[in-house]
Write an enzyme that holds these catalytic residues in place. Structure first.
Site, mmCIF file in Angstrom:
data_model
loop_
_atom_site.group_PDB
_atom_site.id
_atom_site.type_symbol
_atom_site.label_atom_id
_atom_site.label_comp_id
_atom_site.label_asym_id
_atom_site.label_seq_id
_atom_site.Cartn_x
_atom_site.Cartn_y
_atom_site.Cartn_z
ATOM 1 N N LYS A 13 0.971 -1.169 0.001
ATOM 2 C CA LYS A 13 0.020 0.042 -0.071
ATOM 3 C C LYS A 13 0.858 1.226 -0.067
ATOM 4 C CE LYS A 13 0.241 2.553 3.915
ATOM 5 N NZ LYS A 13 1.416 1.970 4.539
ATOM 6 N N ASN A 55 13.169 -13.799 1.746
ATOM 7 C CA ASN A 55 13.395 -12.365 1.779
ATOM 8 C C ASN A 55 14.176 -11.843 3.011
ATOM 9 O OD1 ASN A 55 10.710 -12.563 0.023
ATOM 10 N ND2 ASN A 55 11.885 -10.578 -0.653
ATOM 11 N N SER A 136 8.369 -12.009 -1.559
ATOM 12 C CA SER A 136 7.848 -10.584 -1.516
ATOM 13 C C SER A 136 8.246 -9.571 -2.288
ATOM 14 C CB SER A 136 7.520 -9.809 -0.426
ATOM 15 O OG SER A 136 6.859 -8.637 -0.412
ATOM 16 N N ALA A 142 9.930 -0.160 4.680
ATOM 17 C CA ALA A 142 9.660 1.063 3.982
ATOM 18 C C ALA A 142 8.262 1.808 3.972
ATOM 19 C CB ALA A 142 10.049 0.779 2.423
ATOM 20 N N LEU A 144 5.547 0.378 3.130
ATOM 21 C CA LEU A 144 4.696 -0.039 2.104
ATOM 22 C C LEU A 144 3.803 -1.321 2.153
ATOM 23 C CD1 LEU A 144 7.577 0.327 -0.797
ATOM 24 C CD2 LEU A 144 5.707 2.028 -0.095
ATOM 25 N N SER A 146 4.333 -4.092 3.772
ATOM 26 C CA SER A 146 4.992 -5.368 3.560
ATOM 27 C C SER A 146 4.333 -6.441 4.686
ATOM 28 C CB SER A 146 6.371 -5.443 3.570
ATOM 29 O OG SER A 146 6.867 -5.097 4.806
ATOM 30 N N SER A 147 4.427 -5.887 6.194
ATOM 31 C CA SER A 147 3.960 -6.717 7.103
ATOM 32 C C SER A 147 2.279 -7.072 6.831
ATOM 33 C CB SER A 147 4.044 -6.174 8.307
ATOM 34 O OG SER A 147 3.257 -5.063 8.583
ATOM 35 N N GLU A 194 -1.368 -8.245 12.183
ATOM 36 C CA GLU A 194 -0.659 -6.948 12.347
ATOM 37 C C GLU A 194 -0.429 -6.503 13.764
ATOM 38 O OE1 GLU A 194 -0.183 -3.845 9.404
ATOM 39 O OE2 GLU A 194 0.806 -5.876 9.684
ATOM 40 N N ASP A 205 -3.566 -0.851 6.625
ATOM 41 C CA ASP A 205 -2.824 -1.682 5.560
ATOM 42 C C ASP A 205 -3.358 -3.043 5.334
ATOM 43 O OD1 ASP A 205 -1.096 0.530 6.187
ATOM 44 O OD2 ASP A 205 0.590 -0.530 6.479
#
Length: 397
Positions: A13, A55, A136, A142, A144, A146-147, A194, A205
């Protein structure tokens, strides 16, 4: 034992408009980023649970019998997506050999897996042997999402494996979406993941990762936009580290010190978010070039506002200068102070302009991708729907 493999993906996102202002009760627009996390679960060796996350250099395996001792005592049912209990999380930390207080990406991802895996299968009291592989396209740390993309994938795959949501075979080369009811359940469980990772997340997110498209966030309330266009962008990671906590505190101090100056800035950002929402809804009915021109102006105005708020950075100024030299418009996304920025690409943007912009930004030492926003949320994949590169990585584990 699992009957068959399940492959899912979820997007990252970006914040389109409203970062920082949202903390002070203003509208923010979050949109899905078509850099995705892919997760495959398949039947594993009898009596083993294995997870492979290259990753983050994480390859672990446990005996199912040892995991049985960690099953939560209550049987609250899958529809309730039980809130993580501190004592349970501590027990999981001890089992996985993670010290209390370790907050690195690897440790948190392992905790989220163990928590959701055990919770989803708690009611049946039968833990399946499985092998999970995750890959991923999103950089970690960052801003974005990812989690959240990981938590959404994890929830979807485990709920499908449990039979709590549909997991019918997908035709070769195709992907499938779940029903709204199934997506609600996926989102509930992803939110718990999360919480394991972030403690007190907003829920934005994981909602973007579940539904995709765009959503409006205001005072804790999340509203997905009914229909949004897919927009091409450049995503640039300046690779400059920043502390979200410090940046948020700095904005708060500036508002306290100069309320007569800063409150109108917040109101203006709120108006930008609302105007952008209106334009996106109009574009969903039929995009026109003037819509893109308005989006470009809103990007420029908001970037200036964010600099006024003190969350800019020379690396982000450089991004804006490089892109503007090519007639493109950029703004930071997320906390600022470095981190990432987005650049809008319009239908009339020449491919040579895109290529030169990417190269110049890479020459600045930045990472840069051409991608899109407004992408679909969590998807169920047939193996042949994946790119050769992603399939090769998942098949390696």
């Amino acid at each position: 034992m699992l009957a068959r493999e399940c492959i899912v993906s979820a997007p990252g996102k970006v914040i389109l408009h409203g970062e920082h202002a949202v903390v002070h009760g203003k509208v923010a627009l979050a949109v899905s980023l078509n850099l995705r996390t892919y997760l495959r679960i398949q039947p594993g060796a009898a009596g083993r649970v294995s997870i492979n996350m290259p990753n983050i250099d994480t390859f672990l395996s446990w005996d199912v019998s040892s995991l049985h001792a960690l099953l939560p005592a209550g049987r609250a049912g899958l529809q309730n997506a039980v809130e993580p209990d501190a004592a349970v999380v501590l027990k999981l930390r001890e089992y996985a050999g993670l010290g209390d207080g370790l907050e690195d990406t690897r440790s948190l991802a392992v905790l989220a897996f163990l928590y959701i895996y055990l919770s989803v299968f708690a009611e049946s009291r039968e833990l399946p042997s499985l092998t999970m592989a995750v890959w991923s396209e999103l950089p970690t740390g960052a801003g974005l999402g990812s989690s959240a993309a990981f938590s959404v994938c994890l929830s979807a795959a485990l709920l499908a494996s449990r039979g709590a949501i549909a997991c019918s075979a997908v035709e070769a080369g195709q992907t499938a979406r779940w029903s709204d009811e199934d997506l609600e359940l996926i989102n509930k469980w992803a939110f718990q993941g999360e919480k394991i990772i972030h403690g007190n997340p907003s829920g934005v997110d994981n909602a973007v990762g579940t539904w995709g498209g765009a959503l409006r966030y205001l005072a804790g309330k999340i509203k997905p936009l009914s229909s949004t266009p897919v927009l091409r962008i450049l995503l640039t990671n300046t690779r400059v580290p920043r502390s979200t906590k410090v940046l948020v505190a700095g904005v708060r101090d500036k508002i306290t010190k100069f309320p007569a100056i800063m409150n109108p800035v917040l109101e203006s950002i709120d108006a930008i978010s609302c105007e952008c929402e209106r334009i996106l809804m109009a574009m969903a009915r039929g995009p026109e070039i003037q819509h893109y021109r308005v989006l470009e102006e809103l990007i420029d105005i908001n970037q200036h506002h964010l600099n006024v708020m003190g969350v800019g950075h020379p690396s982000l100024d450089r991004l804006c200068q490089v892109s503007l030299a090519h007639g493109l418009h950029s703004k930071l996304t997320g906390a600022g102070g470095g981190g990432c920025g987005i650049t809008l690409l319009t239908p009339d943007t020449d491919s040579s302009v895109v290529e030169r912009s990417i190269q110049e930004l890479k020459d600045c030492g930045y990472d840069c991708w051409e991608t899109s926003i407004g992408a679909p949320g969590v998807l169920h994949h047939s193996p042949s729907s994946l790119t050769e590169d992603v399939l090769k990585i998942l098949n390696s584990y």
